[in-house]
Design an enzyme around this catalytic site. Structure first.
Site, PDB file in Angstrom:
ATOM      1  N   ASP A 103       5.002  10.254   4.164  1.00 21.80           N
ATOM      2  CA  ASP A 103       5.839   9.877   3.017  1.00 21.80           C
ATOM      3  C   ASP A 103       6.302  11.131   2.281  1.00 21.80           C
ATOM      4  OD1 ASP A 103       5.229   7.268   3.633  1.00 21.80           O
ATOM      5  OD2 ASP A 103       3.635   7.105   2.132  1.00 21.80           O
TER       6      ASP A 103
HETATM    7  N1  URA Z   1      -0.007   6.312   5.228  1.00 20.49           N
HETATM    8  C1  URA Z   1       0.756   6.322   4.105  1.00 20.49           C
HETATM    9  O1  URA Z   1       0.692   5.404   3.303  1.00 20.49           O
HETATM   10  N2  URA Z   1       1.544   7.382   3.898  1.00 20.49           N
HETATM   11  C2  URA Z   1       1.638   8.438   4.739  1.00 20.49           C
HETATM   12  O2  URA Z   1       2.379   9.382   4.475  1.00 20.49           O
HETATM   13  C3  URA Z   1       0.849   8.407   5.904  1.00 20.49           C
HETATM   14  C4  URA Z   1       0.029   7.336   6.125  1.00 20.49           C
END
Ligand code: URA
Length: 234
Positions: A103
């Protein structure tokens, strides 16, 4: 592959500069000067440039990046800086993309490559490649969460997740989580089931390869083929 393309890829120079090197007699194929850019190079041929060791064209490149906050895991984006933007000036002749996503608010290990098959394989749930994260919660980690994840939780939209490992650390708010699948926002949604918010999420490891501690946020380095193979280790 044509000699001019080979030289441009291998030496990371433009096709025009590769052609210049070739016509000015700077490129040797199997020890002989070759001035023809359209010469077909076979895998067994050795190509070298005047004054240099053999010019090895790597078929693919594999880059470990420590993704900083605020950068998106995409090849291009209209608004935000992408992980590819952070490395692309060093690889003008390659089409790199991130193998998997973090993310915008997450940090840590991202693999950038132009090897589509390898990327596909390590992301495939069939391969069960582990990805390990250090997660900081807004509430202490509980045994209920650990047990729920180990059984495999069902997300609010009905997605049934594979079992995942979660381990406490010295800090009650910090958890190490190991996943073998990559559902969108998976970790945030897993903790959301227990009303726990994720304040920080940092990827530490992909398969058998740990993020290089010498890489500060935004820094990257090329992987050796041995390191790349470690990622695929189950
Ligand atoms: N899970 C998430 O919620 N975000 C990420 O960036 C990776 C795994």
């Amino acid at each position: 592959m044509r000699l001019d393309k080979y030289v441009s890829d291998a030496m990371q120079v433009s096709r025009t500069n590769a052609k210049k090197l070739i016509v000015t007699g700077k490129v040797l194929v199997n020890g002989q000067v070759c001035r023809k850019g359209d010469t077909q190079i076979q895998p067994q041929d050795s190509v070298s440039a005047a004054g240099q060791e053999a010019v090895q064209r790597e078929e693919f490149v594999y880059i470990m990046l420590n993704k900083p906050l605020g950068v998106v895991s995409a090849r291009t984006d209209k608004r935000d800086t992408t992980v590819t933007d952070l490395v692309k000036d060093s690889f003008p002749r390659r089409t790199l993309f991130p193998a998997g996503r973090l993310d915008k608010t997450s940090t840590g290990f991202i693999l950038l490559t132009d090897d589509g098959t390898f990327a596909h394989n390590i992301l495939s749930p069939k391969w069960h490649i582990e990805k390990e994260y250090l997660v900081t919660l807004d509430t202490p980690f509980t045994p209920q969460m650990q047990e729920g994840f180990a059984k495999g939780v069902t997300l609010v939209d009905g997605t049934v997740l594979a079992p995942a490992q979660a381990f406490e650390t010295d800090n009650p708010f910090e958890v190490r989580v190991i996943l073998t699948q990559g559902v969108y926002h998976q970790i945030k949604r897993m903790f959301g089931i227990y009303d726990a918010g994720v304040n920080k999420l940092h990827r530490l490891r992909m398969g058998g390869l740990i993020l290089d501690q010498n890489l500060d946020a935004g820094q990257w380095r090329k992987l050796t083929l041995q390191e790349k193979d470690l990622i695929a280790k189950r």
